[in-house]
Every structure is written in C-alpha cells, then in structure tokens.
Design a protein around this motif. Sequence first.
Motif, PDB file in Angstrom:
ATOM      1  N   VAL A  82      -9.541 -12.566 -11.082  1.00 40.91           N
ATOM      2  CA  VAL A  82     -10.060 -13.062 -12.355  1.00 40.91           C
ATOM      3  C   VAL A  82      -8.909 -13.336 -13.328  1.00 40.91           C
ATOM      4  N   SER A  83      -7.913 -12.469 -13.336  1.00 40.35           N
ATOM      5  CA  SER A  83      -6.762 -12.662 -14.227  1.00 40.35           C
ATOM      6  C   SER A  83      -5.995 -13.931 -13.880  1.00 40.35           C
ATOM      7  N   ALA A  84      -5.809 -14.189 -12.585  1.00 38.83           N
ATOM      8  CA  ALA A  84      -5.056 -15.369 -12.165  1.00 38.83           C
ATOM      9  C   ALA A  84      -5.812 -16.651 -12.496  1.00 38.83           C
ATOM     10  N   VAL A  85      -7.115 -16.672 -12.221  1.00 40.47           N
ATOM     11  CA  VAL A  85      -7.919 -17.861 -12.537  1.00 40.47           C
ATOM     12  C   VAL A  85      -7.942 -18.088 -14.044  1.00 40.47           C
ATOM     13  N   ASN A 141     -18.718  -4.589  -5.023  1.00 38.67           N
ATOM     14  CA  ASN A 141     -17.296  -4.605  -4.688  1.00 38.67           C
ATOM     15  C   ASN A 141     -17.055  -4.480  -3.193  1.00 38.67           C
ATOM     16  N   ALA A 142     -18.015  -3.905  -2.480  1.00 42.34           N
ATOM     17  CA  ALA A 142     -17.856  -3.718  -1.045  1.00 42.34           C
ATOM     18  C   ALA A 142     -18.172  -4.979  -0.258  1.00 42.34           C
ATOM     19  N   VAL A 143     -18.612  -6.016  -0.941  1.00 42.90           N
ATOM     20  CA  VAL A 143     -18.895  -7.300  -0.290  1.00 42.90           C
ATOM     21  C   VAL A 143     -17.648  -8.173  -0.386  1.00 42.90           C
ATOM     22  N   MET A 144     -17.291  -8.811   0.712  1.00 40.63           N
ATOM     23  CA  MET A 144     -16.014  -9.522   0.784  1.00 40.63           C
ATOM     24  C   MET A 144     -15.878 -10.624  -0.256  1.00 40.63           C
ATOM     25  N   ASN A 145     -16.977 -11.275  -0.625  1.00 39.58           N
ATOM     26  CA  ASN A 145     -16.884 -12.400  -1.560  1.00 39.58           C
ATOM     27  C   ASN A 145     -17.099 -11.995  -3.016  1.00 39.58           C
ATOM     28  N   CYS A 146     -16.971 -10.705  -3.314  1.00 35.11           N
ATOM     29  CA  CYS A 146     -17.183 -10.236  -4.686  1.00 35.11           C
ATOM     30  C   CYS A 146     -16.206 -10.885  -5.662  1.00 35.11           C
ATOM     31  N   ALA A 147     -14.917 -10.923  -5.301  1.00 31.75           N
ATOM     32  CA  ALA A 147     -13.909 -11.446  -6.229  1.00 31.75           C
ATOM     33  C   ALA A 147     -14.174 -12.910  -6.561  1.00 31.75           C
ATOM     34  N   ALA A 148     -14.488 -13.713  -5.550  1.00 31.31           N
ATOM     35  CA  ALA A 148     -14.761 -15.136  -5.797  1.00 31.31           C
ATOM     36  C   ALA A 148     -15.996 -15.299  -6.672  1.00 31.31           C
ATOM     37  N   GLY A 149     -17.020 -14.500  -6.417  1.00 31.63           N
ATOM     38  CA  GLY A 149     -18.228 -14.588  -7.228  1.00 31.63           C
ATOM     39  C   GLY A 149     -17.987 -14.216  -8.673  1.00 31.63           C
ATOM     40  N   GLN A 150     -17.196 -13.171  -8.898  1.00 30.05           N
ATOM     41  CA  GLN A 150     -16.892 -12.760 -10.265  1.00 30.05           C
ATOM     42  C   GLN A 150     -16.069 -13.814 -11.005  1.00 30.05           C
ATOM     43  N   CYS A 151     -15.134 -14.453 -10.306  1.00 27.37           N
ATOM     44  CA  CYS A 151     -14.355 -15.530 -10.935  1.00 27.37           C
ATOM     45  C   CYS A 151     -15.282 -16.646 -11.405  1.00 27.37           C
TER      46      CYS A 151
END
Length: 368
Positions: A82-85, A141-151
């Motif tokens: 999220v910080s990078a995006v 957070n335990a789901v692999m696509n969590c970071a992309a979804g949060q972005c």
Amino acid sequence: MSTALQNRRPVITGWSAVSPHGIGAEALVDGLRAQKSTGAPLDTGRWRVPAGRAHLVPGFETREVLGKKGTRSMDRVTGLAVSAVGGLLRQPGSVRETETGDRAALVLATTTGSAASMMDFTRSSLEGARPYDVDPAVMPNAVMNCAAGQCAIWFGIKGPNTTLAGGRAAGLLSVNYATRLLSSGRADTVLCGAAEEFSAARYWLERHSRGAEAPDVPLGEGAAVLLIQPAGSIGQERPALAEILAVRSRVAVGNQARGALEACVRAALDASDVRPEEVWAAVPGEAPGRLGQVERDVLTELCGSEATTRVPAVSRLGDVSSASASFQITMLLATADARPESAGRIALVTSADRDGSLVCAVLRLVGA
C-alpha cells in the motif's frame, strides 16, 4: 512524444518503491547514488530469529506510515504494498482519473503472500480451545491476494486485480501479464508491482529450503511498483521511461537451467529484433547460490561484462525474493536517469527461480 513511439509497445511511465534505503523513489535513488549499505543486525527479540543481519525498510511500522485508520489488523507485506502504490500515485504528474478507477488495473507479484499471517492464523486455530477460536479480523491477511485487494480498496483501483505467485520470477511474469491486460483492452493503465516482507516465518522457511548453497544470504524486504500504459495514451504529465519490447519465459531445473535460460534470453532478443551486442545493460536477478551464478554467466557471455555491471546488483538489498525483478527494473530506471547516454539503448532483465521459472524482459530506454 514521437509518432514512432506512440505506435510501439507499452511503456513504463512511472515507478516508486519502499526499499531498505527508505520509503519512496527518492530514497532508493539517493541510496544507490551514495552506494549505501542497507544490511543491519537483527533485533532477535522482536523477530524471534537467531542473531544475524537483514535488509529491512528502516523504521517501517505500518500504522506509523499509513496512519491508524484501516490498519489495525494490516500485516507487514500489505503495508509495504500500500505504501509503494501510494507513493506512485502521489508523485507530481500523477493523473488520478486514469491511474485509478474502472480502467486501471493492479497486478501484484508475490511468493506466497504473507507467510507470517498464514502461519499465525493456522497456529491460533490449533492452539485455541476450538478450531474456530480465531480472530476474524486477521483472516483476510492469510489469503494470498490480501495485499493487492487492500491496494485497490485504498486507492479506488476498480479494474482487474491480480496476484501472481511465482517466486523470484513473479515480478517479470507480472510485467508480461500487465502488457496482456493492455493489449486485450481490459485496462488502460496497469500498476504493476511486487512486495516481500521480512518475518520469522519467512526466515525459517528460507533457512530450511535453500540447502547448502547459500545458507547465510541475508533476507531483504520491500515493495516496488511500475506504472505501465499504452504508448499512444501517455501525456506530458508522465513521459515514457522505457518501452517494453518483449517478455519470454522457460521452465528448467538443475543442469538444464543454463541452456534454457540462454534460449529464453535469445528468444526475447529475437522477438525485440535486437542483437546481444546491442544490449547496453543486462540486469540479472542474483538468485542465491549456483543458479544466480549461472544467470550472471549467461548474461556475461551473451552481452559482455560491461553490460552486466552498469546497474547496481539487486542483491545489495538482500534477498528480496518475489520483489527482485521489480527492484531490478526500478534500479535500472534510476541508473538510466542519471546516464544521458542511455537514451534509446537496450536493457534486458532476467529472473531465475529455484523451482524452475526462467524469465527475460527486453526494454528500450527512453531519453528525456
């Protein structure tokens, strides 16, 4: 922008990073220019690992960087992504109407998502009085696509949202995926990046899976993101930095990796109508152990030792695993920006993963 460039392949028009040099593109540029070391002793009490060194993002605490709203249960890899995006979208020249919304896509490369979150959530289920005595706020957070979804949620990116798990090769595979989204008309803009966190879980997984070849290579962490657009749609706000000519891949392990990687590089160069001697910079992925040496040897034989030393080695950031290729490209762009003679020259970037994925991307650097 020339008519010739407008009729060519997709282009990279921006980038940002959260790296062991600090938060933001400028921190990475300044760190590379100063040739600063990023390794530091680990806080064994916090990380619950043996004494050693690692390349961590200095002072990175998710709630301090992103604020308290919406971050109470956010894990580290998501915070880095999220910080990078956010860093990319806040840059001067950012056009939120085209870089977010329905026609903007996000592609994020990873190894497994957050190994720490997966293990912690599973552990809580095993240790609780009942298997379902878990914190539901931690489950995403335990789901692999969590970071992309949060972005996507944080910045209103409503187009295709994809997570690619491919180890060290994931960054270049995500670039290829981004170009396909654009060529098929599924998106007008793609934010294409990768993120990798440091954690005790990742430390122990790497320690027990690397074998004897590179047991002591320190881990790194961070996130890097590229903005990829069709050449014909860019404006003066974000000029083209590099044109993506081709991405090619192969699969091979063991003694077959060398021949397959050479074939992969030659195929990418042929698809780009480029000869090996025309390559200005060849940027290997620096995989720990023998595979990384094979990768560097192949590039040196094809393109020459001068080409392989023009861009700082990504291993300066530690082993950043799935974020390696994204950092390779950002380090290439940072180097080219400081070298006017790079305008119009060819660069290639390679990745080699121990599970067999071999990828090569060919870029044409664009001058100011």
